[in-house]
Design an enzyme around this catalytic site. Sequence first.
Site: not given
Length: 222
Positions: A33-35
């Site tokens: 995932a991305n932040r």
Amino acid sequence: ALLDDAPKPLAGKKAIVTSGPTHEPIDPVRYIANRSSGKQGHAIAGALARLGAEVTLVSGPVTIPDPAGVNLIHVESAANMLDAVTSSLPADIAVFVAAVADWRVATASGNKIKKKEGEGPAPLELTENPDILKTIGHHENRPQLVVGFAAETADVVSNAQAKLARKGADFIVANDVSPETGIMGGDRNRVRIVSKDGVEDWPDLSKDETAARLAERIAGAF
Ligand code: CTP
Ligand code: CA
């Protein structure tokens, strides 16, 4: 009463907003995932709704509350997000705020991957995710106004200009999200609006104020 009496310049307009990260499964218990907190995207969805738009918010997994007055579609992966966005067309406005994972695991495992004594981890084979903004920016049912974001840590304006051209957006909301700015996960934002007409520098504002100002700018385009 104040809210009800407020002018509704976006009454009768349909808007789609993406927000939050996407989760790309590695196996049933792990993901890439991305932040992203979802704060800016959710605030924009709420701000468009307050101006009278009928808003569909397509959100990846976030821990913040659902904004009032919008239709929510919860999704996990980039593929799910693209499906939800295309099924929400036609729309007049689309704002792509989500921090979509650029890659997913080519073949996610159906079972939990186990550690094996004496062997290192197997490499993950990645494949590129669909670009949702780019797909919609060039779609036959393209909304009249398409807005993208560009979260950068260097060369903010030139990167945003490249994204503007590549993705078929009307403007790009660009920001410097280097860790020392505190923008990621925080409540404030400082953005630049990059369009074919040039670059507008906005002051440091709360994410809610940034959203309200962006919604007004969007309303001004109709
Ligand atoms: N975006 C999208 N789908 C993707 C990747 C990005 O819709 N698969 C959208 C984002 O929501 C944002 C814009 O495209 O509005 C820019 O995202 P960004 O990650 O900054 O751009 P990329 O093209 O992925 O380039 P890079 O990550 O290499 O900077
Ligand atoms: Ca990206």
